[in-house]
Design a protein around this motif. Sequence first.
Motif, PDB file in Angstrom:
ATOM      1  N   LYS A 279       0.919  -1.342   0.115  1.00  0.00           N
ATOM      2  CA  LYS A 279      -0.021   0.148  -0.012  1.00  0.00           C
ATOM      3  C   LYS A 279       0.957   1.227   0.051  1.00  0.00           C
ATOM      4  O   LYS A 279       0.600   2.110  -0.318  1.00  0.00           O
TER       5      LYS A 279
ATOM      6  N   ASN B 295     -14.581  10.463   2.051  1.00  0.00           N
ATOM      7  CA  ASN B 295     -14.219   9.153   2.468  1.00  0.00           C
ATOM      8  C   ASN B 295     -13.194   9.027   3.822  1.00  0.00           C
ATOM      9  O   ASN B 295     -12.691   8.409   4.223  1.00  0.00           O
TER      10      ASN B 295
ATOM     11  N   GLN C  74      -7.406   6.590  -7.951  1.00  0.00           N
ATOM     12  CA  GLN C  74      -7.182   5.720  -6.538  1.00  0.00           C
ATOM     13  C   GLN C  74      -5.864   4.922  -6.644  1.00  0.00           C
ATOM     14  O   GLN C  74      -5.794   4.367  -7.585  1.00  0.00           O
TER      15      GLN C  74
ATOM     16  N   ASN D  21      -3.619  -0.680  -4.622  1.00  0.00           N
ATOM     17  CA  ASN D  21      -3.406  -1.212  -3.477  1.00  0.00           C
ATOM     18  C   ASN D  21      -3.932  -0.149  -2.223  1.00  0.00           C
ATOM     19  O   ASN D  21      -3.934  -0.548  -1.044  1.00  0.00           O
TER      20      ASN D  21
ATOM     21  N   THR E 110      -7.485   2.406  -0.996  1.00  0.00           N
ATOM     22  CA  THR E 110      -8.858   2.575  -0.928  1.00  0.00           C
ATOM     23  C   THR E 110      -9.389   3.719  -1.150  1.00  0.00           C
ATOM     24  O   THR E 110      -8.745   4.852  -1.647  1.00  0.00           O
ATOM     25  N   LYS E 111     -10.670   3.959  -1.420  1.00  0.00           N
ATOM     26  CA  LYS E 111     -11.364   5.200  -1.705  1.00  0.00           C
ATOM     27  C   LYS E 111     -10.933   6.197  -0.663  1.00  0.00           C
ATOM     28  O   LYS E 111     -10.919   7.306  -1.155  1.00  0.00           O
ATOM     29  N   LYS E 112     -10.321   5.989   0.571  1.00  0.00           N
ATOM     30  CA  LYS E 112     -10.238   6.984   1.422  1.00  0.00           C
ATOM     31  C   LYS E 112      -9.084   7.646   0.987  1.00  0.00           C
ATOM     32  O   LYS E 112      -8.478   8.881   1.392  1.00  0.00           O
ATOM     33  N   ASP E 113      -8.121   7.011  -0.130  1.00  0.00           N
ATOM     34  CA  ASP E 113      -6.819   7.554  -0.615  1.00  0.00           C
ATOM     35  C   ASP E 113      -6.912   8.289  -1.776  1.00  0.00           C
ATOM     36  O   ASP E 113      -5.813   8.708  -2.264  1.00  0.00           O
TER      37      ASP E 113
END
Lengths: 85, 85, 85, 85, 85
Positions: free
Chosen positions: C35, D31, E28, E31, E33-36
């Motif tokens: 990540k 988000n 996006q 690796n 998420t939507k938060k990133d």
Amino acid sequence: MILGTVKGTVYSTRKMENLKGLKFLLVQPVNGTKKDMLVAADTLGAGIGELVLVTTDQTTQYAVDHPTPVDAFIVGIVDNPPAME
Amino acid sequence: MILGTVKGTVYSTRKMENLKGLKFLLVQPVNGTKKDMLVAADTLGAGIGELVLVTTDQTTQYAVDHPTPVDAFIVGIVDNPPAME
Amino acid sequence: MILGTVKGTVYSTRKMENLKGLKFLLVQPVNGTKKDMLVAADTLGAGIGELVLVTTDQTTQYAVDHPTPVDAFIVGIVDNPPAME
Amino acid sequence: MILGTVKGTVYSTRKMENLKGLKFLLVQPVNGTKKDMLVAADTLGAGIGELVLVTTDQTTQYAVDHPTPVDAFIVGIVDNPPAME
Amino acid sequence: MILGTVKGTVYSTRKMENLKGLKFLLVQPVNGTKKDMLVAADTLGAGIGELVLVTTDQTTQYAVDHPTPVDAFIVGIVDNPPAME
């Protein structure tokens, strides 16, 4: 900018020449933890417990009158904790 | 700035020409973990275990006398671990 | 700077003109996960599995001879994994 | 840039001279959580609840007409929440 | 640089004058998420689902021909998902 609370003072005797005279404060971001704590330069006279606005990186240079190797600077002291809707 | 502890030295023989002679130290942010470890250039002579202030990004350039491709620089050695209220 | 391991190569045919000829490598920060992976430009010839130092943001420009829109650059190949005390 | 929602206004009477007259808004990334909240300068007139685009760091300077020590600036108000495939 | 996938388009009618005509895409990180998710400017014509390289902060300015208040720019479209050893 980061909204944070002043938590303490950091003293450094051995430091870069162009940092002499500058005060360093520990700032903890609002809603953050000790892990998120950063050190910011201060010329506004912020006190422990006050809520401040911190600007970062290269934009710190617009808060000083000569090139200074600091990446966080207190640029405002907040009047009241803002309401967060 | 980041408040961190010097954890080790990083040696690199094959590197950019304008980095020759510069010392690199591993620094772990206070309250952080190994995952948060970064490498900072040092000209102040910080030792393993010492608490240091690290400036980042473009402001590192005010700690050197010629353009240098490093984004983290030790700009102060902290006298004592600060009290955190 | 980020201490990371080269994990692969990224190929891009359609790209900005001022990126032509530049090699891009996938780098995973030490103690990090997939990540945290980033892509860094390389002119030192770093190979898969090698440990490297990556500088970021505007300081990348001191690793190139013309303005280049990349925010991560490999500036050193580390001799040995550093001991972390 | 950060896509975020305006959550409130931050008032600061004691601040850097070159910040006078600038409005500061609390912005929560889409988000994200309260922990990710940041403060951005605004000259577009964004209102509470509106979705905005925030640029950060040195690029904020292209949104102002004089050097300003802020590292986050609202550069656009989003028409509709974007579909995320 | 960030390796990410284009997830959507962001439309903004009320924005800074020097952003007119620029396309904004939701990206996006691989690796992540939507938060990133972040918003990047695009002039290469990247499409939904394509894998792209995004440069950030001040280095975005080397992807444009005039100063532009954006901190993320798509500088390459990746040929194939890279193998990650």
